[in-house]
Design a protein around this motif. Structure first.
Motif, PDB file in Angstrom:
ATOM      1  N   GLU A 254      24.469  33.528 -14.938  1.00  0.00           N
ATOM      2  CA  GLU A 254      23.629  32.367 -15.269  1.00  0.00           C
ATOM      3  C   GLU A 254      23.135  32.474 -16.714  1.00  0.00           C
ATOM      4  OE1 GLU A 254      19.463  30.183 -13.881  1.00  0.00           O
ATOM      5  OE2 GLU A 254      20.486  31.556 -12.502  1.00  0.00           O
ATOM      6  N   ILE A 255      23.199  31.353 -17.418  1.00  0.00           N
ATOM      7  CA  ILE A 255      22.745  31.305 -18.806  1.00  0.00           C
ATOM      8  C   ILE A 255      21.236  31.109 -18.815  1.00  0.00           C
ATOM      9  CG2 ILE A 255      22.925  30.013 -20.977  1.00  0.00           C
ATOM     10  CD1 ILE A 255      25.898  29.368 -19.684  1.00  0.00           C
ATOM     11  N   LEU A 256      20.531  32.030 -19.473  1.00  0.00           N
ATOM     12  CA  LEU A 256      19.072  32.055 -19.420  1.00  0.00           C
ATOM     13  C   LEU A 256      18.423  31.410 -20.637  1.00  0.00           C
ATOM     14  CD1 LEU A 256      18.685  35.759 -18.201  1.00  0.00           C
ATOM     15  CD2 LEU A 256      18.604  33.684 -16.794  1.00  0.00           C
ATOM     16  N   ASP A 257      19.074  31.486 -21.780  1.00  0.00           N
ATOM     17  CA  ASP A 257      18.448  31.010 -23.017  1.00  0.00           C
ATOM     18  C   ASP A 257      19.531  30.608 -24.010  1.00  0.00           C
ATOM     19  OD1 ASP A 257      16.832  30.470 -25.169  1.00  0.00           O
ATOM     20  OD2 ASP A 257      15.852  32.431 -25.228  1.00  0.00           O
ATOM     21  N   THR A 258      19.368  29.419 -24.618  1.00  0.00           N
ATOM     22  CA  THR A 258      20.309  28.968 -25.650  1.00  0.00           C
ATOM     23  C   THR A 258      19.571  28.408 -26.861  1.00  0.00           C
ATOM     24  OG1 THR A 258      20.484  26.749 -24.673  1.00  0.00           O
ATOM     25  CG2 THR A 258      22.096  28.398 -23.960  1.00  0.00           C
ATOM     26  N   THR A 259      18.296  28.794 -27.042  1.00  0.00           N
ATOM     27  CA  THR A 259      17.518  28.244 -28.163  1.00  0.00           C
ATOM     28  C   THR A 259      18.075  28.737 -29.491  1.00  0.00           C
ATOM     29  OG1 THR A 259      15.913  30.017 -27.742  1.00  0.00           O
ATOM     30  CG2 THR A 259      15.390  27.820 -26.878  1.00  0.00           C
ATOM     31  N   ASP A 260      17.872  30.001 -29.815  1.00  0.00           N
ATOM     32  CA  ASP A 260      18.497  30.567 -31.008  1.00  0.00           C
ATOM     33  C   ASP A 260      19.249  31.840 -30.658  1.00  0.00           C
ATOM     34  OD1 ASP A 260      16.379  32.162 -30.452  1.00  0.00           O
ATOM     35  OD2 ASP A 260      15.567  32.215 -32.483  1.00  0.00           O
TER      36      ASP A 260
END
Length: 303
Positions: A254-260
């Motif tokens: 699962e992808i948890l973070d894509t901000t930076d």
């Protein structure tokens, strides 16, 4: 006898110390790239620059090739990252034939010792010189040198270190044989481990492993053959990563973070992806990648 870039420092150091290289044996030129133009091995390119005789047999058992080698009246064959030699070849030289192997034999016998050492989380590996016999990577050991594996070393990083250390071991081994001071010792087969060739189908990331195992898998296959994952049918090759602190409960992949940053859940812990390449595109840092690729938290990479 050698083929890839890994073998070049060994050839170079022998020339620098004024050993007579009667010939270099390497693989035939092969078509490569989109244009399928003939490509020469790294060893051939270096040997050409040094004006050394180059032999490129299709078959190592070919009688004409065996006669060519015999006619050189060689003292010694030095093998670094080449093919498996038949007995009618490796028994030709007066003082035999030795190989440089990128592991501390008998650990990691096989075609991919650098990759498997990192994948398995080893903190140390090394190089071994040994006399050839009929069974691959089992001959009597001449010299070994140990090399630490850094926590974030990739297979490419370790390849470069071992190539240079290996060249020094090749030089020391040739000196010992020349002075008749080599004292070979048998390998302990009871502690042997395999390092088989890795194929593309072996390179898909299993997110159901813990973060440390996933990180080792990624760096152990970087830059080649390269670990990959898939997102909505798109293949993403992963070159660099690191283990990340994240306490969220999530399913593996699962992808948890894509901000930076690109943070992905493993079975336990999480992985931060640092370098990635979308199929058909160039390799990018994650920040560059996220500016041009649509991916959202809550989506998953397939295991």
């Amino acid at each position: 006898m050698g083929t890839p870039e890994f073998a070049v420092p060994s050839l170079k150091i022998l020339l620098e110390h004024h050993y007579e290289i009667a010939a270099v044996v390497t693989v035939p030129d092969k078509p490569s790239g989109r244009g399928q133009q003939l490509s020469e091995s790294a060893v051939k390119r270096y040997a050409q620059d040094q004006a050394i005789t180059i032999l490129q047999p299709e078959k190592l058992k070919d009688s004409q090739f065996v006669e060519q080698l015999s006619s050189l009246k060689p003292d010694l064959f030095v093998i670094v990252a080449f093919r498996i030699l038949p007995p009618q070849v490796f028994t030709i030289p007066t003082y035999g034939s030795f190989n440089l192997h990128a592991s501390l034999l008998p650990k990691y016998r096989g075609a991919a010792p650098i990759n498997w050492a990192i994948i398995n989380g080893e903190r140390e590996t090394g190089v071994t010189t040994f006399f050839l016999n009929e069974s691959v990577d089992t001959g009597n050991i001449i010299l070994q040198a140990r090399v630490p594996i850094g926590a974030d070393d990739t297979a490419g990083d370790l390849h470069d270190k071992l190539s240079e250390v290996g060249a020094e071991m090749v030089l020391h081994t040739v000196r010992l044989i020349d002075l008749k001071k080599a004292v070979p010792r048998e390998q302990n087969n009871a502690i042997a481990s395999p390092a088989p060739k890795i194929f593309k189908e072996d390179c898909k990331i299993d997110w159901q492993k813990n973060a440390g195992e996933v990180h080792n898998f990624i760096r152990g296959l970087s830059p080649r053959p390269c670990a990959y994952t898939t997102h909505k049918g798109t293949t993403l090759r992963i070159f660099r990563s690191r283990c990340a602190e994240d306490k969220r409960v999530a399913k593996p992949g699962e992808i948890l973070d894509t901000t930076d940053r690109l943070l992905v859940a493993a079975e336990t812990g999480a992985i931060e992806i640092l370098e990635v390449q979308q199929e058909g595109k160039k390799k990018l840092s994650v920040r560059e990648f996220l500016r041009g690729y649509r991916i959202n938290p809550g989506e998953t990479f397939e295991s």
